[in-house]
Design an enzyme around this catalytic site. Sequence first.
Site, PDB file in Angstrom:
ATOM      1  N   GLU A 161       0.818  -1.215   0.000  1.00 55.93           N
ATOM      2  CA  GLU A 161       0.000   0.000   0.000  1.00 55.93           C
ATOM      3  C   GLU A 161       0.856   1.272   0.000  1.00 55.93           C
ATOM      4  O   GLU A 161       1.183   1.820   1.058  1.00 55.93           O
ATOM      5  CB  GLU A 161      -0.940   0.024   1.209  1.00 55.93           C
ATOM      6  CG  GLU A 161      -1.852   1.244   1.223  1.00 55.93           C
ATOM      7  CD  GLU A 161      -2.808   1.279   2.400  1.00 55.93           C
ATOM      8  OE1 GLU A 161      -3.571   2.253   2.507  1.00 55.93           O
ATOM      9  OE2 GLU A 161      -2.789   0.333   3.214  1.00 55.93           O
ATOM     10  N   LYS A 194      -2.388  -2.038  -3.226  1.00 56.44           N
ATOM     11  CA  LYS A 194      -3.453  -1.164  -2.704  1.00 56.44           C
ATOM     12  C   LYS A 194      -3.015   0.288  -2.883  1.00 56.44           C
ATOM     13  O   LYS A 194      -2.448   0.897  -1.974  1.00 56.44           O
ATOM     14  CB  LYS A 194      -3.733  -1.467  -1.232  1.00 56.44           C
ATOM     15  CG  LYS A 194      -4.855  -0.616  -0.644  1.00 56.44           C
ATOM     16  CD  LYS A 194      -5.237  -1.061   0.758  1.00 56.44           C
ATOM     17  CE  LYS A 194      -6.330  -0.174   1.341  1.00 56.44           C
ATOM     18  NZ  LYS A 194      -6.833  -0.657   2.651  1.00 56.44           N
TER      19      LYS A 194
END
Length: 366
Positions: free
Chosen positions: A193, A235
């Site tokens: 992420e 992500k």
Amino acid sequence: MAENMHFLQVRCVGEAFKDELIATANALVSPGKGLLAADESNATIGKRLEAVGIENSAENRRRWRETIFSTTGLSQYISGTIVFDETLRSNGSDGKPLRDKLINAGIILGIKLDQGLAPLPGSNGVESSTMGLDNLGKRCKEYYEMGCRFAKWRAVYKISESTPSMACIQENAWSLARYGAVCQEHGLVPIIEPEVLADGHHPIEVCAAVTEVVLRAVYQAVATQGLLLEGTLLKPNMVIPGASWRGCVTSRDIANYTLRTLQRTVPSAVPGIVFLSGGQSEEDATRNLNCINSQAGRRPWAVTFSFSRAMQHTALLAWAGLDANCGKAQEALLHRARCNGDAQLGRYKCAAGAGACRLCESSLFE
């Protein structure tokens, strides 16, 4: 010649769990499904509870998570749920582990592994790196034994006239890749992420340029660390203008810039993209995801959601800390999960008219 080629051999971690990693990563991005991010730290969930008049206590955090995890039919739209360490170790009102409610529903259990942010040396506190690499292997092993099959690690990048610096970009790319390698060696699918924050007054073109540089650095580090791409997920932020920018962009603009950025940087071997919502309203996050998935163009990966506030906001307001409102909260959560599941398939129909939920339209930028 062959004797001199050993240094060109591809380094690959996670061989012992290869088949399992690939299967888990693909299951998490099944058609019509996405992730529920319920991994807020105690401080973060506390802000959200207190904003609706609920005390930030361990008991109230447990009650809220038990409410959403007990939602009937959630697994129709949610393939996996990311939790915080406290939640993983908590028991429900029946005395059984909360995590069992997810596992028994067929929802894959994930864990937040990063331990927050620390100031990046030399940045005067403006930039940060992510903490948590110490003893990471030991923690991964324990979490796997507790039933987790994937994990998440967040790095952040702020856009300004002088940031993000290359030091920040390289430091966070390296730590994201190192975390991913340790995860795969212990059987956990790493969700990577790298979040380019929405703070600022920059236009969408700047967000696109910065996100492209960040993702390119991340995947260079991932290759160097030898991660099994087929056993990872990304992500990222959607490509949107800064929260203080005064112009106007459409969902089509966001979809175009986001897809172009991903096409330029993310290897096709990665099974899926699971977007964070980044302060967008529930409705905007769903609408933009739908536009990305209905857009013409090459998408070699599944594209879905891993939303936190953009999944839980209306449900939390409906609950308001009262057991009598659990049904209303679960209904709101299931509705939003269904909307996002439809958006993953590119067939979401936006709420419209006088009956549309105004709460769903409210910005969640903090």
